[in-house]
Design a protein around this motif. Structure first.
Motif, PDB file in Angstrom:
ATOM      1  N   HIS A 172     -29.340 -38.442  54.564  1.00 51.28           N
ATOM      2  CA  HIS A 172     -29.474 -40.237  54.295  1.00 51.28           C
ATOM      3  C   HIS A 172     -28.972 -40.010  52.771  1.00 51.28           C
ATOM      4  N   VAL A 198     -24.387 -45.863  53.636  1.00 51.97           N
ATOM      5  CA  VAL A 198     -24.511 -46.619  54.422  1.00 51.97           C
ATOM      6  C   VAL A 198     -24.344 -48.321  53.585  1.00 51.97           C
ATOM      7  N   THR A 231     -33.765 -44.709  58.926  1.00 52.81           N
ATOM      8  CA  THR A 231     -31.978 -45.408  58.301  1.00 52.81           C
ATOM      9  C   THR A 231     -31.191 -45.879  59.211  1.00 52.81           C
ATOM     10  N   SER A 232     -30.609 -46.530  58.405  1.00 57.07           N
ATOM     11  CA  SER A 232     -29.291 -46.901  59.508  1.00 57.07           C
ATOM     12  C   SER A 232     -28.208 -45.762  59.265  1.00 57.07           C
ATOM     13  N   ASN A 233     -28.535 -45.360  58.119  1.00 59.66           N
ATOM     14  CA  ASN A 233     -28.192 -43.913  58.152  1.00 59.66           C
ATOM     15  C   ASN A 233     -27.675 -42.563  58.572  1.00 59.66           C
ATOM     16  N   ASP A 243     -33.407 -51.780  57.167  1.00 58.75           N
ATOM     17  CA  ASP A 243     -32.226 -50.652  57.181  1.00 58.75           C
ATOM     18  C   ASP A 243     -33.372 -49.740  58.200  1.00 58.75           C
TER      19      ASP A 243
END
Length: 298
Positions: A80, A105, A154-156, A186
């Protein structure tokens, strides 16, 4: 109780063979978000992958290059975009020509200047050559990595499974030394719990977090990791059974055994739980869940 693992024998910059296919070099960036420092993993021999090269520290770059002298780095793999994981990818690519894998991201909302910082800064310049947002494979002689999307921290966030050792590089998704920070926007508790269950169902033999030692008793550790989050959720629901309340009211009660200086951080974690509980129809609030909103049982 989570059976944390925190003891690790190492020296900064030294390469250690930690399994038949895995070597590790730890960057000298210890701190409250990084524990002993960023553990960069080197997978394979001859043609190798480097997982989470870490912060942009010249001495750590040289340590990675020294650890792989006479070999070819063919893949730079990122879990990430936090600044203790991805910034060294670009300098390492410039020195080696390796392909960078990871998930970019989206730009986050404008930061609240009063928001408590719970994590390392974001590396918004991170731009992989090959996206692993939807999964995918990365392979070299004698090693195979599978990208497993694990949003939440995290989103990614992406974890990477090493098929030959039934092992998983977990980034910050699962850490042996601590629970994982989930801070909106996030960070997302709903995604995180779903990702934990996805990993728990795979039956990995070893977890290799980017910070701290490996987790070798995987099943009981993940069981405790999940139970910890569910117990906090139950505490919130029980507290709201007594009547509507705001996060600022609940934190001193539910975190009474925690240093009050950490209560602002606890409030951000509780907000992540509130967002999740609202989505699941367990609680309600006026409008979108906010730090200062009033919450009640649905």
């Amino acid at each position: 109780m989570i059976p944390y693992v925190r003891q690790l024998e190492f020296e900064y910059g030294r390469v250690d063979q930690v399994s038949p296919l895995i070597r590790r070099v730890i960057a000298n960036n210890p701190g409250p978000f990084t524990y002993l420092g960023t553990g960069t993993y080197i997978v394979g021999r001859g043609e190798v992958a480097v997982i989470d090269p870490g912060p942009d520290l010249p001495e750590h770059l040289e340590a990675i290059l020294a650890a792989t002298a006479g070999e070819r780095i063919v893949a730079i793999v990122i879990t990430h975009h936090h600044s203790d994981h991805s910034p060294l990818a670009a300098p390492l690519k410039a020195r080696t020509g390796a392909t960078v894998y990871g998930c970019a991201v989206a730009a986050p909302p404008e930061a609240d200047p009063d928001e408590v910082r719970l994590e390392a800064e974001a590396d918004m310049a991170f731009a992989p050559d090959v996206s692993t947002c939807a999964g995918g494979g990365i392979a070299g002689p004698g090693w195979t990595l599978e990208a497993i999307p694990t949003p939440g921290h995290t989103s990614n966030h992406i974890c990477y499974a090493l098929a030959e050792e039934n092992a998983l590089f977990t980034g910050d998704h699962v850490m042996g030394w601590s629970t994982t920070v989930i801070t909106p926007p996030d960070g997302d508790m709903t995604d995180y719990m779903e990702s934990l269950e996805r990993i728990r169902g795979r039956g990995f033999s070893t977890l290799w977090p980017t910070h701290g030692p490996p987790v070798r008793e995987v099943a009981p550790f993940l069981d405790a990791y999940v139970a910890h989050r569910r117990a906090r959720e139950t505490q919130i629901l029980q507290a709201l059974a007594a009547g509507p309340a705001r996060i600022a009211d609940l934190v001193p009660r539910l975190y009474a055994d925690v240093d009050p200086r950490l209560h602002p951080a606890a409030a951000r974690s509780m907000l992540a739980h509130m967002i999740d509980l609202v989505r699941r129809g367990k609680i309600r609030t006026e409008g979108a869940p906010q730090p200062g909103g009033e919450y009640r049982l649905a």
